[in-house]
Motif scaffolding. Structure first.
Motif, PDB file in Angstrom:
ATOM      1  N   THR A   2     -31.996-107.389  23.756  1.00 43.05           N
ATOM      2  CA  THR A   2     -31.462-106.248  24.480  1.00 43.05           C
ATOM      3  C   THR A   2     -32.455-105.097  24.476  1.00 43.05           C
ATOM      4  O   THR A   2     -32.113-103.984  24.784  1.00 43.05           O
ATOM      5  CB  THR A   2     -30.157-105.789  23.841  1.00 43.05           C
ATOM      6  OG1 THR A   2     -30.361-105.700  22.445  1.00 43.05           O
ATOM      7  CG2 THR A   2     -29.049-106.752  24.141  1.00 43.05           C
ATOM      8  N   SER A   3     -33.671-105.394  24.116  1.00 46.99           N
ATOM      9  CA  SER A   3     -34.670-104.334  24.070  1.00 46.99           C
ATOM     10  C   SER A   3     -35.251-104.097  25.458  1.00 46.99           C
ATOM     11  O   SER A   3     -35.379-105.006  26.266  1.00 46.99           O
ATOM     12  CB  SER A   3     -35.773-104.744  23.097  1.00 46.99           C
ATOM     13  OG  SER A   3     -36.930-103.996  23.368  1.00 46.99           O
ATOM     14  N   THR A   4     -35.594-102.842  25.717  1.00 41.11           N
ATOM     15  CA  THR A   4     -36.225-102.564  27.003  1.00 41.11           C
ATOM     16  C   THR A   4     -37.732-102.575  26.873  1.00 41.11           C
ATOM     17  O   THR A   4     -38.438-102.356  27.833  1.00 41.11           O
ATOM     18  CB  THR A   4     -35.805-101.180  27.522  1.00 41.11           C
ATOM     19  OG1 THR A   4     -36.026-100.241  26.481  1.00 41.11           O
ATOM     20  CG2 THR A   4     -34.355-101.165  27.927  1.00 41.11           C
ATOM     21  N   MET A   5     -38.205-102.785  25.649  1.00 39.96           N
ATOM     22  CA  MET A   5     -39.647-102.795  25.464  1.00 39.96           C
ATOM     23  C   MET A   5     -40.236-103.984  26.209  1.00 39.96           C
ATOM     24  O   MET A   5     -39.633-105.059  26.258  1.00 39.96           O
ATOM     25  CB  MET A   5     -39.973-102.905  23.983  1.00 39.96           C
ATOM     26  CG  MET A   5     -39.519-101.665  23.241  1.00 39.96           C
ATOM     27  SD  MET A   5     -40.535-101.315  21.834  1.00 39.96           S
ATOM     28  CE  MET A   5     -39.934-102.456  20.674  1.00 39.96           C
ATOM     29  N   ARG A 172     -17.398-114.288  20.586  1.00 43.55           N
ATOM     30  CA  ARG A 172     -17.743-112.882  20.782  1.00 43.55           C
ATOM     31  C   ARG A 172     -17.226-112.348  22.125  1.00 43.55           C
ATOM     32  O   ARG A 172     -16.599-111.298  22.191  1.00 43.55           O
ATOM     33  CB  ARG A 172     -19.265-112.745  20.726  1.00 43.55           C
ATOM     34  CG  ARG A 172     -19.770-111.342  20.702  1.00 43.55           C
ATOM     35  CD  ARG A 172     -21.188-111.331  20.161  1.00 43.55           C
ATOM     36  NE  ARG A 172     -22.056-112.169  20.962  1.00 43.55           N
ATOM     37  CZ  ARG A 172     -22.939-111.683  21.845  1.00 43.55           C
ATOM     38  NH1 ARG A 172     -23.043-110.393  22.025  1.00 43.55           N
ATOM     39  NH2 ARG A 172     -23.714-112.496  22.514  1.00 43.55           N
ATOM     40  N   PHE A 173     -17.479-113.119  23.177  1.00 45.51           N
ATOM     41  CA  PHE A 173     -17.100-112.642  24.497  1.00 45.51           C
ATOM     42  C   PHE A 173     -15.590-112.648  24.682  1.00 45.51           C
ATOM     43  O   PHE A 173     -15.037-111.843  25.424  1.00 45.51           O
ATOM     44  CB  PHE A 173     -17.795-113.458  25.581  1.00 45.51           C
ATOM     45  CG  PHE A 173     -19.256-113.169  25.659  1.00 45.51           C
ATOM     46  CD1 PHE A 173     -19.716-112.154  26.477  1.00 45.51           C
ATOM     47  CD2 PHE A 173     -20.167-113.860  24.900  1.00 45.51           C
ATOM     48  CE1 PHE A 173     -21.063-111.845  26.544  1.00 45.51           C
ATOM     49  CE2 PHE A 173     -21.512-113.575  24.954  1.00 45.51           C
ATOM     50  CZ  PHE A 173     -21.966-112.559  25.771  1.00 45.51           C
ATOM     51  N   ALA A 175     -13.507-111.935  22.291  1.00 45.01           N
ATOM     52  CA  ALA A 175     -13.052-110.716  21.621  1.00 45.01           C
ATOM     53  C   ALA A 175     -13.261-109.507  22.529  1.00 45.01           C
ATOM     54  O   ALA A 175     -12.378-108.646  22.665  1.00 45.01           O
ATOM     55  CB  ALA A 175     -13.799-110.530  20.304  1.00 45.01           C
ATOM     56  N   VAL A 176     -14.430-109.444  23.173  1.00 45.34           N
ATOM     57  CA  VAL A 176     -14.714-108.334  24.081  1.00 45.34           C
ATOM     58  C   VAL A 176     -13.688-108.299  25.204  1.00 45.34           C
ATOM     59  O   VAL A 176     -13.106-107.249  25.519  1.00 45.34           O
ATOM     60  CB  VAL A 176     -16.143-108.454  24.657  1.00 45.34           C
ATOM     61  CG1 VAL A 176     -16.342-107.491  25.815  1.00 45.34           C
ATOM     62  CG2 VAL A 176     -17.173-108.208  23.561  1.00 45.34           C
ATOM     63  N   ALA A 177     -13.418-109.455  25.787  1.00 43.45           N
ATOM     64  CA  ALA A 177     -12.461-109.517  26.895  1.00 43.45           C
ATOM     65  C   ALA A 177     -11.084-109.068  26.425  1.00 43.45           C
ATOM     66  O   ALA A 177     -10.379-108.342  27.136  1.00 43.45           O
ATOM     67  CB  ALA A 177     -12.401-110.941  27.454  1.00 43.45           C
ATOM     68  N   ARG A 195     -18.229-119.260  30.938  1.00 42.09           N
ATOM     69  CA  ARG A 195     -19.439-119.332  30.114  1.00 42.09           C
ATOM     70  C   ARG A 195     -19.837-120.768  29.836  1.00 42.09           C
ATOM     71  O   ARG A 195     -21.010-121.067  29.684  1.00 42.09           O
ATOM     72  CB  ARG A 195     -19.241-118.568  28.800  1.00 42.09           C
ATOM     73  CG  ARG A 195     -19.174-117.069  28.996  1.00 42.09           C
ATOM     74  CD  ARG A 195     -19.308-116.335  27.687  1.00 42.09           C
ATOM     75  NE  ARG A 195     -20.551-116.640  27.016  1.00 42.09           N
ATOM     76  CZ  ARG A 195     -21.721-116.083  27.310  1.00 42.09           C
ATOM     77  NH1 ARG A 195     -21.799-115.197  28.275  1.00 42.09           N
ATOM     78  NH2 ARG A 195     -22.803-116.415  26.650  1.00 42.09           N
ATOM     79  N   SER A 279     -33.363-115.671  32.644  1.00 38.19           N
ATOM     80  CA  SER A 279     -32.723-114.365  32.517  1.00 38.19           C
ATOM     81  C   SER A 279     -32.880-113.841  31.091  1.00 38.19           C
ATOM     82  O   SER A 279     -32.990-112.660  30.859  1.00 38.19           O
ATOM     83  CB  SER A 279     -31.250-114.455  32.898  1.00 38.19           C
ATOM     84  OG  SER A 279     -30.559-115.208  31.929  1.00 38.19           O
ATOM     85  N   SER A 282     -36.123-112.072  30.911  1.00 39.63           N
ATOM     86  CA  SER A 282     -36.285-110.822  31.634  1.00 39.63           C
ATOM     87  C   SER A 282     -35.478-109.702  30.991  1.00 39.63           C
ATOM     88  O   SER A 282     -35.724-108.555  31.261  1.00 39.63           O
ATOM     89  CB  SER A 282     -35.844-110.996  33.091  1.00 39.63           C
ATOM     90  OG  SER A 282     -34.458-111.217  33.139  1.00 39.63           O
ATOM     91  N   SER A 283     -34.484-110.024  30.159  1.00 43.60           N
ATOM     92  CA  SER A 283     -33.649-108.950  29.639  1.00 43.60           C
ATOM     93  C   SER A 283     -34.084-108.522  28.246  1.00 43.60           C
ATOM     94  O   SER A 283     -34.896-109.156  27.625  1.00 43.60           O
ATOM     95  CB  SER A 283     -32.193-109.379  29.605  1.00 43.60           C
ATOM     96  OG  SER A 283     -32.023-110.374  28.619  1.00 43.60           O
TER      97      SER A 283
ATOM     98  N   LEU B  46      -8.877-107.213  16.332  1.00 39.28           N
ATOM     99  CA  LEU B  46      -9.684-108.435  16.226  1.00 39.28           C
ATOM    100  C   LEU B  46      -9.588-109.025  14.819  1.00 39.28           C
ATOM    101  O   LEU B  46      -9.969-110.169  14.601  1.00 39.28           O
ATOM    102  CB  LEU B  46     -11.141-108.142  16.569  1.00 39.28           C
ATOM    103  CG  LEU B  46     -11.371-107.629  17.981  1.00 39.28           C
ATOM    104  CD1 LEU B  46     -12.844-107.324  18.209  1.00 39.28           C
ATOM    105  CD2 LEU B  46     -10.888-108.644  19.005  1.00 39.28           C
ATOM    106  N   LEU B 135     -30.339-107.222  33.373  1.00 38.33           N
ATOM    107  CA  LEU B 135     -30.504-105.820  32.993  1.00 38.33           C
ATOM    108  C   LEU B 135     -31.343-105.656  31.721  1.00 38.33           C
ATOM    109  O   LEU B 135     -31.413-106.549  30.892  1.00 38.33           O
ATOM    110  CB  LEU B 135     -29.127-105.185  32.746  1.00 38.33           C
ATOM    111  CG  LEU B 135     -28.120-105.285  33.884  1.00 38.33           C
ATOM    112  CD1 LEU B 135     -26.871-104.508  33.518  1.00 38.33           C
ATOM    113  CD2 LEU B 135     -28.705-104.766  35.182  1.00 38.33           C
ATOM    114  N   GLY B 137     -31.885-103.674  28.041  1.00 42.77           N
ATOM    115  CA  GLY B 137     -30.909-103.368  27.002  1.00 42.77           C
ATOM    116  C   GLY B 137     -30.196-102.046  27.235  1.00 42.77           C
ATOM    117  O   GLY B 137     -28.977-101.941  27.079  1.00 42.77           O
ATOM    118  N   ASP B 166     -33.765 -99.364  21.862  1.00 39.93           N
ATOM    119  CA  ASP B 166     -35.000 -98.750  21.381  1.00 39.93           C
ATOM    120  C   ASP B 166     -34.870 -97.223  21.454  1.00 39.93           C
ATOM    121  O   ASP B 166     -33.871 -96.687  21.931  1.00 39.93           O
ATOM    122  CB  ASP B 166     -36.209 -99.266  22.160  1.00 39.93           C
ATOM    123  CG  ASP B 166     -36.130 -98.893  23.621  1.00 39.93           C
ATOM    124  OD1 ASP B 166     -35.908 -97.707  23.923  1.00 39.93           O
ATOM    125  OD2 ASP B 166     -36.286 -99.789  24.467  1.00 39.93           O
TER     126      ASP B 166
END
Lengths: 283, 329, 272
Positions: A2-5, A172-173, A175-177, A195, A279, A282-283, B46, B135, B137, B166
């Motif tokens: 999840t890093s944008t670096m 995980r997903f 739980a999020v839902a 998924r 993907s 790229s993310s 949860l 997308l 992060g 970051d």
């Protein structure tokens, strides 16, 4: 992830051989073992007679019956197998390993053993069959018996494929839902199954293929009558006695179906996997 | 809406109670493993411990009462934003945000309208049609925030919302949250004092599965009463007398070797102790000192200070600047 | 399959044995059966003899093979059982083997036409009959009772030897049976009857004997033409692909001898 670096491209071995060269020898031998019989089959096809052979009354009846029964058994496999896989993947209870082992057993059982089991469960004198007979329900020698036999052997393929995918995906997903307000049904259909969609599709296709090829259990449990219980594999076996050319022609039809099925299932799954990898990078 | 959540989870060694008043933002401050996430999971539904009590808006709305009452997560007007954005792959950004409204029974079109509005508010309107898996992060976390907000939660739970980002993205996210959280009831877990300082109205400090300290942001962060809190905010904490504390910043403490001090010196603002630990911080050496009255931290210039001070176990004397606030215990 | 070292005096002895066996095969069965006892092959150290036998011969072939091995020390008889047509196609496709014992003439004909079985001889007969549940609870009296469409009658499918016989029987008796299943082998028919799935089925008398009381025989009834139609002949032949034609011929002779014939008779087969 999840890093944008900016991430440097992972080092790959593209263009350089990454496996020992001698691996090619057993690899080619393995491929030959599978390919040669298919070629052998193709060389025996009487091409001039092929259209006539595969459109004979018996062949058409067998093809139609197989199409019908496979459609039914595949539908049953999905209707029963998806809940089963979800339960196995998401529930924790004592003895679950035993349940899973038993459910997946038909994967390794010879189909004729499955046929015997079905016979002693649903046959005229079987566990449930006896009661069904009293109720006036008699599935012996009916198309229903064929569907039952096909479902029995095919169901574990879907359950195995789907349960593994569900376990790997985790909760995980889900739980999020749930915290987003989605109830169990919405979560299952819009999140969970989406998924594991590739595994569901691949599992379903493999199950359908297994149902199409089902021979032993059908023979033992359902019988063999044109248009009622004699599916394509049984017809091939029978034709071999009388008319080897017809058997070869029908076999070729099955080979083509098998190739298409595998291409769809495997190709589809691979495409999705590639898309995920892409993907992920790229993310 | 006011949220009151208390729970005991022995298998995670957590036993705590947190409350957040309507319209306020509560920071759950503590290191990893202190029980912050556990409390959020209990609040969201949860986790279902045998011993838990969760109410919303006073005692009239019980979300969880031990084993006797239980509202599953999807029925709770509480939404949890996890540190991982967990966007649904295979859906567009817009449909991710529209997921909550759709699940609440709104139509596709109406839900997308709501989603577009929230994407606009988090500054992500331009990526509405992008595929969720493409997308960055920072973008993903914005979208996840919009998705959480689009459910119009009575209480929004944020679990370490910056942990996976970051520095730049975390900065943007912090700025964004400071505007969108204004009128909401929020519980945010974080290990970073800066988050609590910038975003919270109230702070609960968690330590080893229990609440160490609670109060308003200024009270807890500015006037710590627990050594753990003082350590989190990077200050020393000593008792001036039986009923008074002081918590000087490292820059407000000067250090000398005890041996260098005139023997008669027993000034009120001087504490004797031993060096516990030394760390490098930019161009200064940060020195932790154990005293009988508590711990102190001092920043010293390693080029001009006696090197013996920088040795753990060295007996030192700390003098706190006279303008440092003292406050009642 | 392994080829073993020859005895140094092999060729001379084999010539003697060969003459003996040839005499056996060419003469009349009864006379040759008498001769067989004195015609044990004595040059057979460690020979492996592969016999392809129809599935219905499974049990009796084990008995005959054991007797043959006892008479001919050093010969190891291996029985490969299967449907006659499957065996025939395997042999024609080049499967190694020394003897082929078929359940019908047509499949022997396939091998014969391929030039692999030049001298087939009938060695046993079998008869189609009605197999019912033990005690014949529904009281079937003959073929005519099987035309009731509500019955679950199972037969062999037409291309299978027992299916061909069943069709001939129906034609001779002038009845039209509507089976619920046309099985791919006679063993499947028997299994459907013994498991209670079907009642009755058309099988061979030897199958009733093999069922060990789990199925009972009801005679077909009808006139002599039905009885003739119900009969089937089992041919046997040594194969040109035999690794040791003398031993192969000797085995064929042994099956035709008194010893072989009495084993077949015990299993319910008739003599040709």
């Amino acid at each position: 992830m999840t890093s944008t670096m900016p991430t440097a491209p992972a080092p790959t071995l593209e263009g350089t051989p990454f496996a020992p060269r001698w691996l090619a020898v057993p690899a080619i031998a393995g491929a030959a073992l599978i390919v040669l019989p298919l070629i052998g089959l193709a060389t025996r096809v009487e091409w001039a007679q092929f259209p006539a052979l595969v459109t004979s009354d018996a062949a058409l009846a067998a093809l139609a019956l197989s199409a019908r029964t496979v459609a039914w058994s595949t539908a049953l496999v999905v209707i029963l197998g998806v809940p089963l896989a979800v339960m196995l993947a998401r529930l924790e209870f004592r003895g679950m390993d035993v349940v899973r082992t038993v459910i997946l057993a038909p994967l390794v059982l010879p189909p004729v053993v499955g046929g015997l089991g079905l016979l002693y469960a649903f046959g005229r004198t079987g566990l449930i069959g006896e009661r069904l007979t009293l109720l006036g329900i008699d599935i012996a020698f009916t198309t229903t018996a064929v569907v039952l036999a096909q479902t029995f052997v095919a169901l574990p393929f879907l359950v195995f494929s789907l349960e593994g995918a569900l376990r790997a995906d985790g909760t995980r997903f889900e739980a999020v839902a749930a915290t987003l307000g989605a109830g169990p049904w919405t979560t299952l259909t819009r999140v969970t199954l989406r998924r594991v969609w590739p595994a569901l599709v691949a599992g379903t296709v493999l199950a359908a293929a297994r149902a199409l090829g089902e021979f032993g259990a059908t023979l033992t449990f359902a019988g063999s009558l044109q248009g009622v219980t004699r599916t394509v594999p049984l017809e091939i076996y029978l034709q071999r006695e009388a008319d080897a050319d017809a058997a070869v022609a029908l076999s070729l039809v099955l080979v083509v179906v098998a190739l298409v099925v595998v291409a769809l299932a495997y190709g589809g799954a691979t495409r999705v996997a590639r898309a995920r990898v892409a993907s992920g990078r790229s993310s | 809406m006011r949220l009151d959540c208390s729970a005991s989870v022995p298998e995670r060694a957590v036993a705590a109670r947190i409350t957040v008043e309507s319209g306020r933002t509560l920071a759950l401050l503590g290191p990893n493993g202190s029980g912050k996430s556990t409390m959020l999971e209990v609040a969201a539904g949860l986790l279902r411990p045998a011993d838990a009590h969760v109410t919303l808006g006073g005692a009239d709305r019980v979300l969880c009462q031990d084993a006797t009452a239980w509202l599953p997560p999807h029925r709770r007007p509480v939404t949890l934003l996890t540190q991982d954005p967990s966007l649904f792959a295979g859906m567009s950004v817009l449909d991710n945000v529209a997921f909550g409204p759709r699940a609440a029974g709104h139509g596709k079109r109406a839900s997308r309208e709501v989603a577009r509005d929230w994407l606009d508010r988090v500054g992500a309107a331009d990526i509405a049609n992008a595929h969720a898996s493409t997308l960055s992060g920072g973008q993903a976390q914005r979208v996840a925030l919009a998705r959480a907000l689009a459910t119009r939660p009575a209480v929004l739970l944020l679990d370490e919302p910056f942990a996976a980002l970051d520095v730049d993205a975390a900065g943007h996210m912090r700025t964004l949250l400071s505007t969108v959280l204004a009128d909401l009831t929020v519980v945010m877990s974080t290990h970073d004092v800066l988050d609590a300082a910038m975003l919270a109205d109230d702070v609960v400090v968690m330590h080893d599965g229990a609440v160490a300290e609670r109060g308003t942001r200024a009270e807890v962060l500015g006037r710590p009463r627990h050594s753990f809190t003082a350590r989190l905010v990077g200050r020393g904490l000593v008792r001036v007398d039986a009923s008074t504390w002081t918590a000087p910043r490292p820059s407000q403490v000067s250090l000398r070797l005890a041996a260098d001090l005139p023997e008669s010196s027993t000034a009120e603002d001087t504490w004797h102790g031993t060096v516990a630990r030394v760390e490098g911080h930019d161009d200064v050496a940060r020195v932790w000192v154990d005293t009988d009255a508590g711990d102190l931290v001092a920043d010293v210039d390693p080029l001009i200070i006696d090197r013996r001070i920088l040795t753990p176990g060295a007996a030192v004397a700390c003098t706190v600047a006279s303008d440092v606030e003292t406050y009642p215990a | 399959m392994t080829r073993v070292l020859k005895h140094p005096h092999g060729s001379r002895m084999r010539a003697r044995a060969s003459a003996c066996v040839r005499a056996l095969v060419r003469g009349s069965v009864a006379m040759l059966a008498l001769a067989a006892a004195g015609c044990a092959v004595d040059d057979t150290s460690d020979d492996v003899l592969i016999v392809h036998a129809a599935a219905s011969l499974t049990d009796v072939m084990d008995v005959i093979a054991a007797d043959f091995e006892a008479n001919n020390p050093g010969v190891d008889v291996q029985i490969n059982v299967g449907g006659s047509s499957a065996l025939a196609s395997q042999i024609v496709e080049g499967a190694p083997g020394d003897v082929f014992a078929s359940a019908d003439l047509a499949q022997m004909g396939v091998v014969h036409d391929a030039g692999l079985a030049p001298h087939p001889l009938a060695f046993a007969t079998n008869t189609l009959t009605i197999a019912v549940a033990p005690g014949n609870p529904r009281g079937f009296a003959g073929l005519a009772d099987l035309t009731d469409p509500s019955l679950d009658v199972v037969v062999c499918a037409a291309p299978v030897p027992c299916g061909e016989v069943a069709l001939a029987v129906e034609k001779a008796a002038g009845v039209d049976i509507q089976p619920v299943s046309e099985e791919l082998s006679v063993t499947e028919v028997l299994a459907k009857v013994t498991s209670g799935q079907a009642d009755p089925g058309l099988v061979y008398v030897t199958d009733i004997a093999r069922s060990k009381g789990e199925a009972e025989e009801v005679p077909l009834g009808g006139d002599e033409s039905v009885a003739i139609a119900a009969g089937t002949q089992y041919p046997i032949a040594s194969l040109t692909t035999a690794t040791d034609p003398i031993v192969a011929d000797a085995f064929v002779g042994f099956v035709l001898s008194d010893s072989g014939q009495s084993a077949l008779e015990n299993a319910g087969f008739g003599s040709p």
